[in-house]
Write an enzyme that holds these catalytic residues in place. Structure first.
Site, PDB file in Angstrom:
ATOM      1  N   THR A   1       0.868  -1.173   0.000  1.00 25.38           N
ATOM      2  CA  THR A   1       0.000   0.000   0.000  1.00 25.38           C
ATOM      3  C   THR A   1       0.907   1.227   0.000  1.00 25.38           C
ATOM      4  OG1 THR A   1      -0.126   0.332   2.403  1.00 25.38           O
ATOM      5  CG2 THR A   1      -1.647  -1.300   1.441  1.00 25.38           C
ATOM      6  N   CYS A   2       0.316   2.395   0.059  1.00 27.78           N
ATOM      7  CA  CYS A   2       1.148   3.600   0.078  1.00 27.78           C
ATOM      8  C   CYS A   2       1.954   3.703   1.371  1.00 27.78           C
ATOM      9  CB  CYS A   2       0.303   4.847  -0.124  1.00 27.78           C
ATOM     10  SG  CYS A   2      -0.992   5.065   1.103  1.00 27.78           S
ATOM     11  N   ASN A   3       1.561   2.992   2.396  1.00 27.43           N
ATOM     12  CA  ASN A   3       2.259   3.096   3.680  1.00 27.43           C
ATOM     13  C   ASN A   3       2.942   1.819   4.133  1.00 27.43           C
ATOM     14  OD1 ASN A   3       1.818   5.843   4.392  1.00 27.43           O
ATOM     15  ND2 ASN A   3      -0.338   5.330   4.622  1.00 27.43           N
ATOM     16  N   ARG A   4       2.970   0.789   3.294  1.00 27.96           N
ATOM     17  CA  ARG A   4       3.610  -0.461   3.710  1.00 27.96           C
ATOM     18  C   ARG A   4       3.913  -1.359   2.521  1.00 27.96           C
ATOM     19  NH1 ARG A   4       1.329  -2.186   7.881  1.00 27.96           N
ATOM     20  NH2 ARG A   4      -0.056  -0.420   8.065  1.00 27.96           N
TER      21      ARG A   4
ATOM     22  N   HIS B   1      -0.244  -9.171  13.622  1.00 25.37           N
ATOM     23  CA  HIS B   1       0.058  -7.989  12.814  1.00 25.37           C
ATOM     24  C   HIS B   1      -0.901  -7.890  11.628  1.00 25.37           C
ATOM     25  CE1 HIS B   1       2.343  -4.771  10.957  1.00 25.37           C
ATOM     26  NE2 HIS B   1       2.216  -5.445   9.826  1.00 25.37           N
TER      27      HIS B   1
ATOM     28  N   GLN C   1      -7.346  -3.641   0.162  1.00 20.82           N
ATOM     29  CA  GLN C   1      -5.982  -3.875  -0.318  1.00 20.82           C
ATOM     30  C   GLN C   1      -5.458  -5.221   0.167  1.00 20.82           C
ATOM     31  OE1 GLN C   1      -4.618  -0.137   1.313  1.00 20.82           O
ATOM     32  NE2 GLN C   1      -4.390   0.758  -0.732  1.00 20.82           N
TER      33      GLN C   1
ATOM     34  N   GLU D   1      -8.737   3.468   8.526  1.00 19.25           N
ATOM     35  CA  GLU D   1      -8.734   3.673   7.071  1.00 19.25           C
ATOM     36  C   GLU D   1      -9.464   2.516   6.384  1.00 19.25           C
ATOM     37  OE1 GLU D   1      -5.433   3.943   3.491  1.00 19.25           O
ATOM     38  OE2 GLU D   1      -4.771   3.650   5.534  1.00 19.25           O
ATOM     39  N   PRO D   2     -10.558   2.801   5.670  1.00 21.80           N
ATOM     40  CA  PRO D   2     -11.370   1.715   5.113  1.00 21.80           C
ATOM     41  C   PRO D   2     -10.752   1.001   3.908  1.00 21.80           C
ATOM     42  CG  PRO D   2     -12.301   3.834   4.495  1.00 21.80           C
ATOM     43  CD  PRO D   2     -11.167   4.113   5.439  1.00 21.80           C
ATOM     44  N   GLN D   3      -9.860   1.666   3.183  1.00 21.47           N
ATOM     45  CA  GLN D   3      -9.299   1.064   1.977  1.00 21.47           C
ATOM     46  C   GLN D   3      -8.390  -0.126   2.277  1.00 21.47           C
ATOM     47  OE1 GLN D   3      -9.045   4.349   2.677  1.00 21.47           O
ATOM     48  NE2 GLN D   3     -10.073   5.447   1.034  1.00 21.47           N
TER      49      GLN D   3
ATOM     50  N   SER E   1      -2.771   1.605  10.545  1.00 25.10           N
ATOM     51  CA  SER E   1      -2.734   2.558   9.436  1.00 25.10           C
ATOM     52  C   SER E   1      -2.264   3.916   9.922  1.00 25.10           C
ATOM     53  CB  SER E   1      -4.130   2.697   8.826  1.00 25.10           C
ATOM     54  OG  SER E   1      -4.547   1.475   8.282  1.00 25.10           O
TER      55      SER E   1
END
Length: 181
Positions: free
Chosen positions: A54-57, A104, A125, A119-121, A114
């Site tokens: 994702t954009c953060n992981r 995790h 993902q 965060e629902p997305q 998140s």
């Protein structure tokens, strides 16, 4: 002596461990996620594999009977796939095995790990990552059961708590904060 038991192993980076520029360099979602997991599944220690990006992981989940070898091979995979030296990303990696790795994933699927909690997305993902791995026949009994449990955990947290009622992204959180000032 090596164990013949299959273990869950997770290696990754996230907004908690790595700066944005490094996360962008380790991102799989800008490429074909299915091709990435298929390349990962060629590693001998990865009996099953899922790549979550994702954009953060960026996280790699594998089922393996040899955790030390899996750890080494996943680092080599990240290095080869992203054309980065392990020295560039090694200090930012986190690794979990068995129950800690499952916990995790449940936290991730529930939106509790998140940048914006709830965060629902993220649940979508997680589902997309599993689907890409399943379509490429990279999953098996351990990861299938684990990810289906994670889908249930994510759905239950969203329906039984107020976790998803706030901001849905970093940008919407920023807009909300700006309006309050």
């Amino acid at each position: 002596i090596r164990s013949t038991d299959v273990h869950l192993f997770l290696l990754g980076v996230s907004h908690r461990t790595a700066p944005v520029d490094l996360r962008e360099r380790l991102d799989f979602s800008s490429r074909d996620l299915g091709a990435a997991v298929e390349a990962l599944a060629t590693r001998p220690s990865a009996a099953e594999a899922v790549v979550l990006s994702t954009c953060n992981r960026s996280e790699i989940y594998v089922a393996s009977s040899d955790l030390p070898r899996a750890h080494e091979e996943l680092i080599a995979f990240l290095s080869d796939y992203h054309q980065l030296s392990p020295a560039d990303f090694g200090p930012h990696l986190f690794a979990y095995d068995d129950a800690a790795a499952a916990r995790h994933l449940f936290k991730v699927a529930a939106g509790l790990d998140s940048l914006v909690v709830g965060e629902p997305q993220i649940l979508g993902q997680v589902k997309d990552a599993f689907q890409a791995a399943s379509e490429r026949r990279c999953t098996g009994p351990l990861l299938s059961k684990l990810f289906h449990w994670a889908f249930g955990v994510g759905k239950r947290v969203r329906t039984e708590t107020a976790g998803g009622e706030g901001a849905v992204s970093v940008s919407s959180a920023a807009v909300t904060m700006a309006k309050k000032r």
